[in-house]
Design an enzyme around this catalytic site. Structure first.
Site, PDB file in Angstrom:
ATOM      1  N   GLU A 197       1.099  -1.325  -0.460  1.00 43.08           N
ATOM      2  CA  GLU A 197      -0.040   0.189   0.089  1.00 43.08           C
ATOM      3  C   GLU A 197       0.597   1.070   0.473  1.00 43.08           C
ATOM      4  O   GLU A 197       0.621   2.484   0.679  1.00 43.08           O
ATOM      5  CB  GLU A 197      -0.581  -0.038   1.316  1.00 43.08           C
ATOM      6  CG  GLU A 197      -1.596  -1.088   1.424  1.00 43.08           C
ATOM      7  CD  GLU A 197      -2.936  -1.014   1.692  1.00 43.08           C
ATOM      8  OE1 GLU A 197      -3.454  -0.197   3.524  1.00 43.08           O
ATOM      9  OE2 GLU A 197      -3.731  -1.476   2.036  1.00 43.08           O
TER      10      GLU A 197
ATOM     11  N   GLU B 133      -6.023  -8.323  -0.783  1.00 44.58           N
ATOM     12  CA  GLU B 133      -6.849  -7.856   0.495  1.00 44.58           C
ATOM     13  C   GLU B 133      -8.170  -7.472   0.347  1.00 44.58           C
ATOM     14  O   GLU B 133      -9.010  -6.842  -0.488  1.00 44.58           O
ATOM     15  CB  GLU B 133      -6.241  -6.717   1.329  1.00 44.58           C
ATOM     16  CG  GLU B 133      -5.241  -6.332   1.668  1.00 44.58           C
ATOM     17  CD  GLU B 133      -4.547  -5.674   3.143  1.00 44.58           C
ATOM     18  OE1 GLU B 133      -5.451  -5.055   3.290  1.00 44.58           O
ATOM     19  OE2 GLU B 133      -2.905  -5.781   2.815  1.00 44.58           O
TER      20      GLU B 133
END
Ligand SMILES: *[C@@H]1O[C@H](CO)[C@@H](O)[C@H](O)[C@H]1NC(C)=O
Length: 341
Positions: free
Chosen positions: A161, A274
Site C-alpha cells: 500500500e 486484501e
C-alpha cells in the site's frame, strides 16, 4: 491494510450504489491461480525496532496455516517489516535472527505446496520516511530475493500500500523492486506490484496510478506475464476497512468494477490482495458479490486473498485465524464455495 481515510472524492463513489444483488446460487468458483489469505504478525509493533519476537511481533501459527490450507487455500501473504529484516540501511545486511523466523514461515508454506507471498508491510516507507532512494530499494530487494531465488513457490510483493506519493515514484519503486528481484537470480517467480492510494481498486484508475504503472517491465520476461497488479478493496463507506458496516450488498462489485475494465483494455492481470467483511448480512452479501465479480472476470483477476489470519488478532472483526476468529467463524462459512475448485 490501512487505517486512515481515503479522500472524499473517492468516498463519494460509495454513494452511487445500485440496486442490491439478487440472492441466488453461487457459481462454482473460477479456476484461480491464487486463493488464500493474509497472515499478519511479523510486521506488528510498527515503529518498535528492532522489536522482540513474541512481544512486539509474532510469526504465523503453523496449525492455523494447515487448517486454512485444508479449506482450499493455496496462497498465504506473509507480512513482515523491512526495517527488522535489514535494519541499518536499505543496502545494509540482513538481521539473521529476524530473517530466520520469516524464512521458517515461508519454507513451511511452500514446503506444503502453497504459495508464500512476501509482503514487506511498509507503505513505501522505511523508518517512517517515504523511500526515495530507488537504488537502495533495489538493493534491499536483491538482498531479500537472493535468499529465496531457488524457491519457485515464493511470490514477491514489492510493498504494501503505497500512498501519498508521486505516481512516478511508485512506478520507480516497483520497477526497482522487479529489477532487484530478477538481478538476485529469482528470474522465474511471480511478482505482485502495488499501486498508489493504498493500492485501492476503486482508486487505481482515478488516482492515475494505473496509467502510470502500465509500462513496468520484467527484465526476465518481455511478455510481462509474471507481473500482477495487486489491489486491495474494503467495503465500508470510506473504504478503509475500519467499520463493521458495509455500504451495500453491491459496494464491492461497484468498487472493483472501477478497475476491471482497465485490465481488460490493457491486457494486464489483477490480483485482489486484501478484502474483508464483518459478520453481518450486508457485509456477507457484499463479500460474496465481490468474489463473484472476481470469478466472473477471471480472465483478468488471478485470484484473491482475505484480510486476515494471524495469531494476535484477538476479537478483531476481520480475524480469519482458526479456530475462533470472528471472520473465520462468522463469514467464511458463507464464502467457502469460492475456495473449493
Ligand atoms: C535482530 O533481530 C532480533 C529479533 O527481532 C533482535 O532482538 C535484535 O536486536 C536485532 N538486531 C539488530 C542489530 O537489529
Amino acid at each position: 491494510m490501512k487505517f486512515i481515510d481515503l479522500c472524499a472524492s473517492l468516498a463519494a463513489v460509495g454513494a452511487a450504489s445500485a440496486a442490491p444483488a439478487q440472492d441466488g446460487p453461487l457459481n462454482k468458483r473460477a479456476d484461480f491461480q491464487f486463493v488464500g489469505v493474509n497472515v499478519a504478525g511479523g510486521e506488528f509493533g510498527i515503529g518498535t525496532y528492532p522489536g522482540q519476537l513474541n512481544k512486539d511481533y509474532v510469526w504465523p501459527d503453523k496449525a492455523a496455516l494447515d487448517k486454512l490450507q485444508g479449506e482450499g487455500m493455496n496462497s498465504f501473504r506473509v507480512a513482515f517489516s523491512m526495517e527488522r529484516a535489514v535494519p541499518d540501511k536499505l543496502d545494509g545486511t540482513v538481521n539473521e535472527t529476524y530473517f530466520a523466523g520469516l524464512e521458517d514461515s515461508v519454507n513451511y508454506i511452500t514446503g506444503k505446496g502453497a504459495y508464500a507471498i512476501l509482503d514487506p508491510h511498509n507503505f513505501g516507507r522505511y523508518y517512517d520516511k517515504i523511500i526515495t532512494d530507488t537504488a537502495g530499494f533495489q538493493t534491499w530487494w536483491k538482498t531479500i530475493a537472493t535468499r529465496f531465488k531457488d524457491n519457485s513457490k515464493v511470490i514477491f510483493d514489492t510493498n504494501n500500500e503505497y500512498h501519498d506519493m508521486e505516481n512516478k515514484l511508485v512506478v520507480d519503486l516497483n520497477q526497482a523492486a522487479v529489477n532487484g528481484i530478477r538481478d538476485a537470480g529469482a528470474t522465474s517467480q511471480f511478482i505482485f506490484l502495488e499501486a498508489n492510494a493504498w493500492s485501492g481498486a476503486w482508486a487505481f484508475v482515478e488516482s492515475g496510478s494505473a496509467e502510470a504503472m502500465k509500462n513496468i517491465e520484467d527484465p526476465s520476461d518481455s511478455t510481462g506475464s509474471k507481473l500482477f497488479y495487486e489491489l486491495h478493496q474494503y467495503l465500508d463507506s470510506d473504504g478503509s476497512g475500519t467499520s463493521e458496516t458495509c455500504v451495500s450488498a453491491n459496494i464491492g462489485v461497484e468498487r472493483l468494477n472501477l478497475a476491471t475494465p482497465w485490465f481488460k483494455a490493457n491486457g494486464k492481470k489483477a490480483m485482489l490482495g486484501e478484502i474483508a467483511g464483518a459478520s453481518n448480512p450486508t457485509c456477507i452479501e457484499a463479500l460474496k458479490n465481490a468474489l463473484q465479480h472476481v470469478s466472473d472476470n477471471s480472465d483478468v483477476w488471478a485470484g484473491f486473498l482475505l484480510w486476515s489470519a494471524g495469531p494476535w488478532w484477538g476479537d478483531y472483526m476481520f480475524s480469519m485465524e482458526p479456530p475462533s476468529g470472528a471472520m473465520y467463524t462468522g463469514v467464511f462459512p458463507s464464502i467457502k464455495t469460492f475456495f473449493n475448485a
